[in-house]
Design a protein around this motif. Structure first.
Motif, PDB file in Angstrom:
ATOM      1  N   VAL A   1      15.765  49.665  17.317  1.00 56.73           N
ATOM      2  CA  VAL A   1      16.150  48.283  16.446  1.00 56.73           C
ATOM      3  C   VAL A   1      17.365  48.535  15.765  1.00 56.73           C
ATOM      4  O   VAL A   1      18.001  47.658  15.418  1.00 56.73           O
ATOM      5  CB  VAL A   1      14.866  47.969  15.653  1.00 56.73           C
ATOM      6  CG1 VAL A   1      13.677  47.474  16.416  1.00 56.73           C
ATOM      7  CG2 VAL A   1      14.449  48.710  14.522  1.00 56.73           C
ATOM      8  N   ASP A   2      17.562  49.969  15.324  1.00 56.12           N
ATOM      9  CA  ASP A   2      18.930  50.279  14.836  1.00 56.12           C
ATOM     10  C   ASP A   2      20.161  49.819  15.556  1.00 56.12           C
ATOM     11  O   ASP A   2      21.222  49.644  14.983  1.00 56.12           O
ATOM     12  CB  ASP A   2      18.787  51.721  14.142  1.00 56.12           C
ATOM     13  CG  ASP A   2      17.912  51.747  13.000  1.00 56.12           C
ATOM     14  OD1 ASP A   2      17.566  50.983  12.486  1.00 56.12           O
ATOM     15  OD2 ASP A   2      17.258  53.110  12.997  1.00 56.12           O
ATOM     16  N   ASN A   3      20.041  49.951  16.904  1.00 57.79           N
ATOM     17  CA  ASN A   3      21.201  49.706  17.773  1.00 57.79           C
ATOM     18  C   ASN A   3      21.698  48.109  17.731  1.00 57.79           C
ATOM     19  O   ASN A   3      22.593  47.841  18.203  1.00 57.79           O
ATOM     20  CB  ASN A   3      20.786  49.941  19.011  1.00 57.79           C
ATOM     21  CG  ASN A   3      20.744  51.671  18.953  1.00 57.79           C
ATOM     22  OD1 ASN A   3      21.044  52.251  18.140  1.00 57.79           O
ATOM     23  ND2 ASN A   3      20.429  51.913  20.345  1.00 57.79           N
ATOM     24  N   TYR A   4      20.847  47.358  17.320  1.00 54.59           N
ATOM     25  CA  TYR A   4      21.237  45.944  17.070  1.00 54.59           C
ATOM     26  C   TYR A   4      21.079  45.255  15.603  1.00 54.59           C
ATOM     27  O   TYR A   4      20.688  45.936  14.691  1.00 54.59           O
ATOM     28  CB  TYR A   4      19.928  45.198  17.723  1.00 54.59           C
ATOM     29  CG  TYR A   4      19.798  45.496  19.170  1.00 54.59           C
ATOM     30  CD1 TYR A   4      20.653  45.017  20.237  1.00 54.59           C
ATOM     31  CD2 TYR A   4      18.959  46.436  19.540  1.00 54.59           C
ATOM     32  CE1 TYR A   4      20.527  45.472  21.569  1.00 54.59           C
ATOM     33  CE2 TYR A   4      18.742  46.991  21.041  1.00 54.59           C
ATOM     34  CZ  TYR A   4      19.712  46.460  21.836  1.00 54.59           C
ATOM     35  OH  TYR A   4      19.717  46.932  23.236  1.00 54.59           O
ATOM     36  N   THR A   5      21.635  44.092  15.396  1.00 60.63           N
ATOM     37  CA  THR A   5      21.537  43.487  14.200  1.00 60.63           C
ATOM     38  C   THR A   5      20.949  42.201  13.894  1.00 60.63           C
ATOM     39  O   THR A   5      20.601  41.756  12.675  1.00 60.63           O
ATOM     40  CB  THR A   5      23.104  43.283  13.668  1.00 60.63           C
ATOM     41  OG1 THR A   5      23.810  42.169  14.534  1.00 60.63           O
ATOM     42  CG2 THR A   5      23.895  44.513  13.917  1.00 60.63           C
ATOM     43  N   THR A   6      20.348  41.431  15.068  1.00 57.94           N
ATOM     44  CA  THR A   6      19.978  40.160  14.764  1.00 57.94           C
ATOM     45  C   THR A   6      18.890  39.886  15.719  1.00 57.94           C
ATOM     46  O   THR A   6      18.867  40.433  16.978  1.00 57.94           O
ATOM     47  CB  THR A   6      21.137  39.399  15.319  1.00 57.94           C
ATOM     48  OG1 THR A   6      22.155  39.341  14.533  1.00 57.94           O
ATOM     49  CG2 THR A   6      20.792  37.984  15.182  1.00 57.94           C
ATOM     50  N   VAL A   7      17.949  39.226  15.277  1.00 57.57           N
ATOM     51  CA  VAL A   7      16.708  38.832  16.063  1.00 57.57           C
ATOM     52  C   VAL A   7      17.174  37.317  16.758  1.00 57.57           C
ATOM     53  O   VAL A   7      17.700  36.586  15.919  1.00 57.57           O
ATOM     54  CB  VAL A   7      15.395  38.631  15.613  1.00 57.57           C
ATOM     55  CG1 VAL A   7      15.096  40.198  15.568  1.00 57.57           C
ATOM     56  CG2 VAL A   7      15.417  38.089  14.283  1.00 57.57           C
ATOM     57  N   VAL A   8      17.145  36.875  17.849  1.00 64.88           N
ATOM     58  CA  VAL A   8      17.138  35.712  18.413  1.00 64.88           C
ATOM     59  C   VAL A   8      16.006  34.838  19.102  1.00 64.88           C
ATOM     60  O   VAL A   8      15.220  35.647  19.870  1.00 64.88           O
ATOM     61  CB  VAL A   8      18.434  35.700  19.392  1.00 64.88           C
ATOM     62  CG1 VAL A   8      18.350  34.275  20.194  1.00 64.88           C
ATOM     63  CG2 VAL A   8      19.690  35.897  18.535  1.00 64.88           C
ATOM     64  N   VAL A   9      15.646  33.884  18.749  1.00 63.84           N
ATOM     65  CA  VAL A   9      14.593  33.177  19.490  1.00 63.84           C
ATOM     66  C   VAL A   9      15.138  32.030  20.746  1.00 63.84           C
ATOM     67  O   VAL A   9      16.206  31.597  20.249  1.00 63.84           O
ATOM     68  CB  VAL A   9      13.714  32.348  18.808  1.00 63.84           C
ATOM     69  CG1 VAL A   9      12.549  31.516  19.625  1.00 63.84           C
ATOM     70  CG2 VAL A   9      12.835  33.070  17.783  1.00 63.84           C
ATOM     71  N   TRP A  10      14.895  32.401  21.781  1.00 57.28           N
ATOM     72  CA  TRP A  10      15.649  31.807  23.100  1.00 57.28           C
ATOM     73  C   TRP A  10      14.489  31.127  24.029  1.00 57.28           C
ATOM     74  O   TRP A  10      13.578  31.705  24.466  1.00 57.28           O
ATOM     75  CB  TRP A  10      16.389  32.728  23.906  1.00 57.28           C
ATOM     76  CG  TRP A  10      17.121  32.198  25.000  1.00 57.28           C
ATOM     77  CD1 TRP A  10      16.667  32.405  26.477  1.00 57.28           C
ATOM     78  CD2 TRP A  10      18.352  31.528  24.868  1.00 57.28           C
ATOM     79  NE1 TRP A  10      17.718  31.891  27.124  1.00 57.28           N
ATOM     80  CE2 TRP A  10      18.834  31.209  26.265  1.00 57.28           C
ATOM     81  CE3 TRP A  10      19.032  31.063  24.023  1.00 57.28           C
ATOM     82  CZ2 TRP A  10      19.874  30.408  26.454  1.00 57.28           C
ATOM     83  CZ3 TRP A  10      20.481  30.318  24.486  1.00 57.28           C
ATOM     84  CH2 TRP A  10      20.681  30.177  25.674  1.00 57.28           C
ATOM     85  N   CYS A  11      14.942  29.881  24.416  1.00 62.57           N
ATOM     86  CA  CYS A  11      13.713  29.122  25.447  1.00 62.57           C
ATOM     87  C   CYS A  11      14.257  29.510  26.729  1.00 62.57           C
ATOM     88  O   CYS A  11      15.477  28.846  27.112  1.00 62.57           O
ATOM     89  CB  CYS A  11      13.743  27.686  25.216  1.00 62.57           C
ATOM     90  SG  CYS A  11      12.846  26.868  26.435  1.00 62.57           S
ATOM     91  N   GLU A  12      13.743  30.166  27.443  1.00 54.14           N
ATOM     92  CA  GLU A  12      14.239  30.650  28.825  1.00 54.14           C
ATOM     93  C   GLU A  12      14.115  29.446  29.722  1.00 54.14           C
ATOM     94  O   GLU A  12      14.930  29.403  30.691  1.00 54.14           O
ATOM     95  CB  GLU A  12      13.193  31.515  29.189  1.00 54.14           C
ATOM     96  CG  GLU A  12      13.261  33.199  28.806  1.00 54.14           C
ATOM     97  CD  GLU A  12      14.745  33.965  29.225  1.00 54.14           C
ATOM     98  OE1 GLU A  12      15.355  33.294  30.033  1.00 54.14           O
ATOM     99  OE2 GLU A  12      15.118  34.526  28.208  1.00 54.14           O
ATOM    100  N   SER A  13      12.996  28.657  29.621  1.00 57.59           N
ATOM    101  CA  SER A  13      12.939  27.303  30.755  1.00 57.59           C
ATOM    102  C   SER A  13      14.316  26.623  30.630  1.00 57.59           C
ATOM    103  O   SER A  13      14.334  26.118  31.813  1.00 57.59           O
ATOM    104  CB  SER A  13      11.639  26.649  30.264  1.00 57.59           C
ATOM    105  OG  SER A  13      10.461  27.410  30.408  1.00 57.59           O
ATOM    106  N   PHE A  14      14.571  26.229  29.369  1.00 54.84           N
ATOM    107  CA  PHE A  14      15.664  25.408  29.327  1.00 54.84           C
ATOM    108  C   PHE A  14      17.053  25.967  28.922  1.00 54.84           C
ATOM    109  O   PHE A  14      18.018  25.436  28.665  1.00 54.84           O
ATOM    110  CB  PHE A  14      15.265  24.258  28.485  1.00 54.84           C
ATOM    111  CG  PHE A  14      14.227  23.468  29.049  1.00 54.84           C
ATOM    112  CD1 PHE A  14      14.410  22.382  30.214  1.00 54.84           C
ATOM    113  CD2 PHE A  14      12.897  23.439  28.304  1.00 54.84           C
ATOM    114  CE1 PHE A  14      13.379  21.800  30.545  1.00 54.84           C
ATOM    115  CE2 PHE A  14      11.853  22.862  28.932  1.00 54.84           C
ATOM    116  CZ  PHE A  14      12.099  21.925  29.997  1.00 54.84           C
ATOM    117  N   SER A  15      17.066  27.259  28.778  1.00 54.45           N
ATOM    118  CA  SER A  15      18.178  27.823  28.175  1.00 54.45           C
ATOM    119  C   SER A  15      18.827  27.316  26.931  1.00 54.45           C
ATOM    120  O   SER A  15      19.977  27.156  26.982  1.00 54.45           O
ATOM    121  CB  SER A  15      19.165  27.780  29.504  1.00 54.45           C
ATOM    122  OG  SER A  15      18.934  28.604  30.404  1.00 54.45           O
TER     123      SER A  15
END
Length: 155
Positions: free
Chosen positions: A132-146
């Motif tokens: 987790v220290d290699n990243y800065t942000t969490v993202v929620v993404w809908c795979e079905s509809f991009s």
């Protein structure tokens, strides 16, 4: 003419029913949200905290998140809400993004952490050793509809 109008009305009703089904099915089939005690346990190893906000550029009336996100050694948890939708995935991203285009530019360098199955609070377990220290942000993404749903910068 009557057959054309009848066919058109069936098409409109089918399209509306399909759209409602896509929207309502994830809500109807979602498991129960984590309890207060489960959220408390998941946030005990909290390393970082951030907030999902509705006012991001890429969020809109149907694609949004709000609430407090905690990133720990074992899990990422949300105390808040997401707009309902199908096939939501949680990603760790190396820099803050607030639109779908920005996320897609970084998706190959991002880490898919897991599926989000609830829309009111969630806990997504992290595989052991997740950096987790290699990243800065969490993202929620809908795979079905991009579709971009929301993001929060935790570091």
């Amino acid at each position: 003419m009557r057959i054309l109008l009848l066919s058109l009305s069936y098409l409109v009703v089918f399209t509306m029913g399909f759209g409602l089904g896509v929207y309502l099915l994830p809500i109807l089939s979602a498991p129960d949200a984590p309890s207060e005690s489960e959220l408390k346990a998941a946030t005990q190893t909290r390393m970082y905290a951030a907030s999902f906000r509705r006012d991001l550029k890429g969020s809109d009336l149907f694609h949004w998140g709000e609430g407090q996100v905690t990133v720990g050694r074992d899990a990422i948890a949300l105390t808040g809400r997401l707009a309902p939708g199908p096939a939501y995935k949680l990603y760790l991203v190396p820099e803050f993004v607030e639109t779908g285009e920005q996320f897609l530019a970084l998706k190959s360098r991002s880490l898919a952490v897991g599926d989000i199955k609830t829309f009111s609070n969630f806990i997504v377990p992290l595989p052991p050793g997740t950096p987790v220290d290699n990243y800065t942000t969490v993202v929620v993404w809908c795979e079905s509809f991009s579709r971009f749903i929301t993001a929060a910068k935790y570091r």
